[in-house]
Design a protein around this motif. Structure first.
Motif, short mmCIF file in Angstrom:
data_model
loop_
_atom_site.label_atom_id
_atom_site.label_comp_id
_atom_site.label_asym_id
_atom_site.label_seq_id
_atom_site.Cartn_x
_atom_site.Cartn_y
_atom_site.Cartn_z
N TYR A 84 0.06 -5.09 -10.82
CA TYR A 84 -1.22 -4.43 -10.61
C TYR A 84 -1.62 -4.58 -9.15
O TYR A 84 -1.14 -5.48 -8.47
CB TYR A 84 -2.31 -5.07 -11.49
CG TYR A 84 -2.00 -4.99 -12.97
CD1 TYR A 84 -1.14 -5.91 -13.57
CD2 TYR A 84 -2.58 -4.02 -13.77
CE1 TYR A 84 -0.85 -5.83 -14.93
CE2 TYR A 84 -2.31 -3.94 -15.14
CZ TYR A 84 -1.44 -4.85 -15.69
OH TYR A 84 -1.16 -4.77 -17.04
N ARG A 85 -2.50 -3.72 -8.70
CA ARG A 85 -3.00 -3.86 -7.33
C ARG A 85 -4.50 -3.58 -7.30
O ARG A 85 -5.02 -2.86 -8.13
CB ARG A 85 -2.27 -2.93 -6.36
CG ARG A 85 -2.60 -1.45 -6.55
CD ARG A 85 -1.78 -0.61 -5.58
NE ARG A 85 -2.08 0.83 -5.72
CZ ARG A 85 -1.42 1.77 -5.09
NH1 ARG A 85 -0.40 1.46 -4.26
NH2 ARG A 85 -1.74 3.03 -5.26
N GLN A 86 -5.13 -4.19 -6.31
CA GLN A 86 -6.56 -3.97 -6.12
C GLN A 86 -6.83 -3.77 -4.65
O GLN A 86 -6.62 -4.68 -3.84
CB GLN A 86 -7.38 -5.15 -6.65
CG GLN A 86 -8.87 -4.88 -6.64
CD GLN A 86 -9.65 -5.87 -7.48
OE1 GLN A 86 -9.18 -6.97 -7.79
NE2 GLN A 86 -10.85 -5.49 -7.90
N ALA A 87 -7.28 -2.58 -4.33
CA ALA A 87 -7.66 -2.25 -2.96
C ALA A 87 -9.14 -2.58 -2.78
O ALA A 87 -9.89 -2.64 -3.75
CB ALA A 87 -7.40 -0.78 -2.68
N PRO A 88 -9.55 -2.78 -1.54
CA PRO A 88 -10.97 -3.11 -1.29
C PRO A 88 -11.90 -2.06 -1.88
O PRO A 88 -11.71 -0.86 -1.67
CB PRO A 88 -11.06 -3.13 0.24
CG PRO A 88 -9.68 -3.47 0.69
CD PRO A 88 -8.77 -2.81 -0.29
N ASP A 107 -1.41 2.38 0.05
CA ASP A 107 -0.83 1.30 -0.74
C ASP A 107 -1.40 -0.06 -0.33
O ASP A 107 -1.08 -1.08 -0.97
CB ASP A 107 0.69 1.27 -0.58
CG ASP A 107 1.35 2.52 -1.13
OD1 ASP A 107 2.30 3.02 -0.49
OD2 ASP A 107 0.93 3.00 -2.20
N THR A 108 -2.20 -0.10 0.70
CA THR A 108 -2.80 -1.35 1.14
C THR A 108 -3.68 -1.92 0.03
O THR A 108 -4.61 -1.27 -0.45
CB THR A 108 -3.65 -1.13 2.41
OG1 THR A 108 -2.78 -0.72 3.47
CG2 THR A 108 -4.38 -2.40 2.81
N ALA A 109 -3.36 -3.14 -0.38
CA ALA A 109 -4.05 -3.78 -1.51
C ALA A 109 -3.49 -5.18 -1.70
O ALA A 109 -2.48 -5.55 -1.10
CB ALA A 109 -3.85 -2.97 -2.79
N VAL A 110 -4.16 -5.94 -2.54
CA VAL A 110 -3.60 -7.19 -3.03
C VAL A 110 -2.85 -6.87 -4.32
O VAL A 110 -3.40 -6.21 -5.22
CB VAL A 110 -4.68 -8.25 -3.28
CG1 VAL A 110 -4.04 -9.53 -3.80
CG2 VAL A 110 -5.46 -8.53 -2.01
N GLN A 135 -0.87 -10.02 -0.39
CA GLN A 135 -1.49 -8.93 0.36
C GLN A 135 -0.43 -8.02 0.96
O GLN A 135 0.50 -8.49 1.63
CB GLN A 135 -2.36 -9.49 1.49
CG GLN A 135 -2.98 -8.43 2.41
CD GLN A 135 -4.07 -7.64 1.74
OE1 GLN A 135 -4.97 -8.20 1.11
NE2 GLN A 135 -4.02 -6.31 1.87
N VAL A 136 -0.58 -6.74 0.72
CA VAL A 136 0.25 -5.72 1.36
C VAL A 136 -0.66 -4.87 2.24
O VAL A 136 -1.66 -4.32 1.76
CB VAL A 136 0.95 -4.83 0.31
CG1 VAL A 136 1.65 -3.65 0.99
CG2 VAL A 136 1.94 -5.65 -0.49
N THR A 137 -0.31 -4.79 3.51
CA THR A 137 -1.08 -3.99 4.46
C THR A 137 -0.13 -3.01 5.12
O THR A 137 0.88 -3.41 5.69
CB THR A 137 -1.75 -4.86 5.52
OG1 THR A 137 -2.61 -5.81 4.87
CG2 THR A 137 -2.60 -4.00 6.46
N VAL A 138 -0.46 -1.74 5.00
CA VAL A 138 0.37 -0.69 5.58
C VAL A 138 -0.41 -0.06 6.72
O VAL A 138 -1.44 0.59 6.52
CB VAL A 138 0.74 0.37 4.53
CG1 VAL A 138 1.70 1.40 5.14
CG2 VAL A 138 1.36 -0.28 3.31
N SER A 139 0.09 -0.27 7.92
CA SER A 139 -0.62 0.22 9.10
C SER A 139 0.33 0.32 10.28
O SER A 139 1.27 -0.48 10.39
CB SER A 139 -1.77 -0.73 9.45
OG SER A 139 -2.41 -0.33 10.65
N SER A 140 0.07 1.28 11.13
CA SER A 140 0.87 1.42 12.34
C SER A 140 0.18 0.69 13.50
O SER A 140 0.70 0.67 14.61
CB SER A 140 1.08 2.89 12.69
OG SER A 140 -0.16 3.56 12.79
#
Length: 122
Positions: free
Chosen positions: A37-41, A89-92, A117-122
């Motif tokens: 499961y994932r939870q984004a802010p 996709d950024t979320a815990v 924590q997954v953070t997708v950013s350039s």
């Protein structure tokens, strides 16, 4: 009670990949249906992938094609491979035991780990 420890998250550029791991304690892990499961802010926690004790997989439409769940019962571990990562996709990301209903809903059951924590950013 089974406990879960998630790992493998991090900062990744769009288009990249990650493999998340969820290590479970307890010898009856192999009997559990498991979900990622994932939870984004500011958003509710949502299912991204599920795998039954027998190895059958389930993905919501939003996750089909880029998410792959697998398990290794000998290692008491369930994995989530995420490809072509997007900023959305950024979320815990959490894993949990799941209860699967006759209608196909995957309800988390029992304890949660601390998440990764997954953070997708350039």
């Amino acid at each position: 009670q089974v406990q879960f420890v998630e790992s493998g998250g991090g900062l990744v550029q769009p288009g990249g990949s990650l493999r998340l791991s969820c290590a479970a304690s307890g010898s009856i892990f192999r009997l559990y249906d498991m979900g990622w499961y994932r939870q984004a802010p500011g958003k509710q926690r949502e299912l991204v992938a599920g795998i039954t004790s027998g190895g059958s997989t389930n993905y919501p439409d939003s996750a089909k094609g880029r998410f792959t769940i697998s398990r290794d019962n000998a290692k008491n571990t369930v994995y989530l491979q995420i490809d072509s990562l997007e900023p959305e996709d950024t979320a815990v990301y959490y894993c949990s035991r799941a209860l699967v209903s006759a209608l196909g809903t995957w309800t988390p059951f029992g304890s949660w780990g601390q998440g990764t924590q997954v953070t997708v950013s350039s």
